[in-house]
Design a protein around this motif. Sequence first.
Motif, PDB file in Angstrom:
ATOM      1  N   ARG A 160      -5.838  13.773  -0.341  1.00 18.01           N
ATOM      2  CA  ARG A 160      -6.895  13.403   0.616  1.00 18.01           C
ATOM      3  C   ARG A 160      -7.607  12.126   0.161  1.00 18.01           C
ATOM      4  NH1 ARG A 160      -8.533  18.212  -1.928  1.00 18.01           N
ATOM      5  NH2 ARG A 160      -8.102  19.368  -0.022  1.00 18.01           N
ATOM      6  N   PRO A 161      -8.490  11.582   1.017  1.00 15.51           N
ATOM      7  CA  PRO A 161      -9.208  10.363   0.649  1.00 15.51           C
ATOM      8  C   PRO A 161      -9.971  10.471  -0.676  1.00 15.51           C
ATOM      9  CG  PRO A 161      -9.442  10.717   2.990  1.00 15.51           C
ATOM     10  CD  PRO A 161      -8.762  11.949   2.436  1.00 15.51           C
ATOM     11  N   GLY A 162     -10.477  11.635  -1.010  1.00 16.18           N
ATOM     12  CA  GLY A 162     -11.186  11.792  -2.280  1.00 16.18           C
ATOM     13  C   GLY A 162     -10.314  11.554  -3.499  1.00 16.18           C
ATOM     14  N   ASP A 163      -8.999  11.521  -3.313  1.00 16.74           N
ATOM     15  CA  ASP A 163      -8.047  11.305  -4.407  1.00 16.74           C
ATOM     16  C   ASP A 163      -7.554   9.858  -4.470  1.00 16.74           C
ATOM     17  OD1 ASP A 163      -8.196  14.054  -4.919  1.00 16.74           O
ATOM     18  OD2 ASP A 163      -6.453  14.494  -3.671  1.00 16.74           O
ATOM     19  N   LEU A 164      -8.109   8.978  -3.651  1.00 15.38           N
ATOM     20  CA  LEU A 164      -7.570   7.620  -3.529  1.00 15.38           C
ATOM     21  C   LEU A 164      -7.550   6.835  -4.831  1.00 15.38           C
ATOM     22  CD1 LEU A 164      -8.828   6.595  -0.011  1.00 15.38           C
ATOM     23  CD2 LEU A 164      -6.483   6.321  -0.865  1.00 15.38           C
ATOM     24  N   GLU A 165      -8.561   6.956  -5.648  1.00 11.49           N
ATOM     25  CA  GLU A 165      -8.572   6.186  -6.899  1.00 11.49           C
ATOM     26  C   GLU A 165      -7.367   6.551  -7.770  1.00 11.49           C
ATOM     27  OE1 GLU A 165     -11.400   5.405 -10.791  1.00 11.49           O
ATOM     28  OE2 GLU A 165     -12.341   6.122  -8.949  1.00 11.49           O
ATOM     29  N   ALA A 166      -7.133   7.835  -7.950  1.00  7.60           N
ATOM     30  CA  ALA A 166      -5.987   8.289  -8.749  1.00  7.60           C
ATOM     31  C   ALA A 166      -4.673   7.928  -8.061  1.00  7.60           C
ATOM     32  CB  ALA A 166      -6.072   9.795  -8.989  1.00  7.60           C
ATOM     33  N   PHE A 167      -4.617   8.086  -6.747  1.00  2.02           N
ATOM     34  CA  PHE A 167      -3.416   7.763  -5.974  1.00  2.02           C
ATOM     35  C   PHE A 167      -3.042   6.299  -6.150  1.00  2.02           C
ATOM     36  CE2 PHE A 167      -1.737   6.424  -1.690  1.00  2.02           C
ATOM     37  CZ  PHE A 167      -0.508   7.069  -1.756  1.00  2.02           C
ATOM     38  N   CYS A 168      -4.004   5.410  -5.964  1.00  2.00           N
ATOM     39  CA  CYS A 168      -3.727   3.973  -6.043  1.00  2.00           C
ATOM     40  C   CYS A 168      -3.276   3.557  -7.435  1.00  2.00           C
ATOM     41  CB  CYS A 168      -4.951   3.169  -5.616  1.00  2.00           C
ATOM     42  SG  CYS A 168      -5.362   3.333  -3.872  1.00  2.00           S
ATOM     43  N   SER A 169      -3.989   4.001  -8.460  1.00  2.00           N
ATOM     44  CA  SER A 169      -3.598   3.590  -9.814  1.00  2.00           C
ATOM     45  C   SER A 169      -2.222   4.139 -10.176  1.00  2.00           C
ATOM     46  CB  SER A 169      -4.649   4.013 -10.842  1.00  2.00           C
ATOM     47  OG  SER A 169      -4.742   5.411 -10.927  1.00  2.00           O
ATOM     48  N   THR A 170      -1.919   5.344  -9.702  1.00  2.00           N
ATOM     49  CA  THR A 170      -0.620   5.944 -10.019  1.00  2.00           C
ATOM     50  C   THR A 170       0.510   5.244  -9.284  1.00  2.00           C
ATOM     51  OG1 THR A 170      -1.682   8.075 -10.437  1.00  2.00           O
ATOM     52  CG2 THR A 170       0.696   8.095 -10.051  1.00  2.00           C
ATOM     53  N   PHE A 171       0.362   5.008  -7.977  1.00  2.93           N
ATOM     54  CA  PHE A 171       1.477   4.367  -7.274  1.00  2.93           C
ATOM     55  C   PHE A 171       1.680   2.936  -7.751  1.00  2.93           C
ATOM     56  CE2 PHE A 171      -1.315   3.063  -3.532  1.00  2.93           C
ATOM     57  CZ  PHE A 171      -0.948   1.728  -3.457  1.00  2.93           C
ATOM     58  N   LEU A 172       0.614   2.226  -8.078  1.00  4.29           N
ATOM     59  CA  LEU A 172       0.783   0.862  -8.584  1.00  4.29           C
ATOM     60  C   LEU A 172       1.529   0.858  -9.915  1.00  4.29           C
ATOM     61  CD1 LEU A 172      -2.623  -0.701  -7.583  1.00  4.29           C
ATOM     62  CD2 LEU A 172      -0.356  -1.402  -6.756  1.00  4.29           C
ATOM     63  N   SER A 173       1.214   1.786 -10.772  1.00  3.84           N
ATOM     64  CA  SER A 173       1.901   1.907 -12.057  1.00  3.84           C
ATOM     65  C   SER A 173       3.379   2.254 -11.857  1.00  3.84           C
ATOM     66  CB  SER A 173       1.220   2.966 -12.921  1.00  3.84           C
ATOM     67  OG  SER A 173       1.959   3.196 -14.095  1.00  3.84           O
ATOM     68  N   GLU A 174       3.646   3.212 -11.007  1.00  7.22           N
ATOM     69  CA  GLU A 174       5.031   3.634 -10.754  1.00  7.22           C
ATOM     70  C   GLU A 174       5.834   2.523 -10.085  1.00  7.22           C
ATOM     71  OE1 GLU A 174       6.626   6.360 -11.771  1.00  7.22           O
ATOM     72  OE2 GLU A 174       4.817   7.156 -12.734  1.00  7.22           O
ATOM     73  N   PHE A 175       5.241   1.801  -9.141  1.00 12.34           N
ATOM     74  CA  PHE A 175       5.936   0.695  -8.473  1.00 12.34           C
ATOM     75  C   PHE A 175       6.268  -0.395  -9.486  1.00 12.34           C
ATOM     76  CE2 PHE A 175       4.469   1.175  -3.752  1.00 12.34           C
ATOM     77  CZ  PHE A 175       4.865   2.506  -3.760  1.00 12.34           C
ATOM     78  N   SER A 176       5.310  -0.711 -10.360  1.00 15.08           N
ATOM     79  CA  SER A 176       5.520  -1.747 -11.378  1.00 15.08           C
ATOM     80  C   SER A 176       6.647  -1.349 -12.339  1.00 15.08           C
ATOM     81  CB  SER A 176       4.222  -1.979 -12.152  1.00 15.08           C
ATOM     82  OG  SER A 176       4.410  -2.939 -13.160  1.00 15.08           O
ATOM     83  N   GLN A 177       6.661  -0.083 -12.753  1.00 10.50           N
ATOM     84  CA  GLN A 177       7.726   0.396 -13.638  1.00 10.50           C
ATOM     85  C   GLN A 177       9.088   0.321 -12.948  1.00 10.50           C
ATOM     86  OE1 GLN A 177       6.845   4.240 -15.439  1.00 10.50           O
ATOM     87  NE2 GLN A 177       4.679   3.706 -15.509  1.00 10.50           N
ATOM     88  N   ALA A 178       9.132   0.645 -11.678  1.00  9.45           N
ATOM     89  CA  ALA A 178      10.392   0.591 -10.924  1.00  9.45           C
ATOM     90  C   ALA A 178      10.919  -0.846 -10.863  1.00  9.45           C
ATOM     91  CB  ALA A 178      10.212   1.154  -9.537  1.00  9.45           C
ATOM     92  N   VAL A 179      10.019  -1.806 -10.673  1.00  6.99           N
ATOM     93  CA  VAL A 179      10.430  -3.216 -10.615  1.00  6.99           C
ATOM     94  C   VAL A 179      10.981  -3.650 -11.981  1.00  6.99           C
ATOM     95  CG1 VAL A 179       9.554  -5.579 -10.420  1.00  6.99           C
ATOM     96  CG2 VAL A 179       8.930  -3.868  -8.710  1.00  6.99           C
ATOM     97  N   GLN A 180      10.333  -3.219 -13.050  1.00  8.78           N
ATOM     98  CA  GLN A 180      10.787  -3.578 -14.398  1.00  8.78           C
ATOM     99  C   GLN A 180      12.168  -2.989 -14.698  1.00  8.78           C
ATOM    100  OE1 GLN A 180       7.644  -2.383 -17.049  1.00  8.78           O
ATOM    101  NE2 GLN A 180       6.222  -3.905 -16.222  1.00  8.78           N
TER     102      GLN A 180
END
Length: 182
Positions: A160-180
Amino acid sequence: MQIAFLVAPKGVEQIELTESWQAVIDSGETPHLISTRSGRIQAFDHLEKAETFPVDRTVDAAKVSDYAGLVLPGGLANPDALRMDKTAVKFVRDFFDAGKPVAAICHAPWTLIEADVVRGRTLTSFPSLQTDIRNAGGTWVDEQVKVCTAGPSTLITSRRPGDLEAFCSTFLSEFSQAVQRA
């Protein structure tokens, strides 16, 4: 790194779009708004109309190869409309087939269910979707954010929206790792 945001012309939950979008910009990456129609999309604050946002590319013109990952914001109407559009469903499935990470929040797993990519995966969502996820062969958990690496691509989900901070930091980290790794 370019990141695709897939939304229907109407019904995306504004805060789930705008906070995720801003997190991508703040990380120095480039978000692209993909929709089933050109023009502008209508966001909502729950059930009330909110702002509109310009579409960068229609889903039929978008190529999975142009993006490092896919973000699916929620809202009630947004994923319901996307799962009824064959081109949008194929676009989502193509990210999984390409082994690229996908992030979905709130009601967005409805689109994942329609794309038939939930089976054998563990994910979270807005609680009202748990039976749908189980019926589609997935395992539902009540967690702020869940990363599932089963299958060829990583799936990041949040409730839910209350989880956005954790969601954003996690997907950005996972996307960056996938690119690497690519």
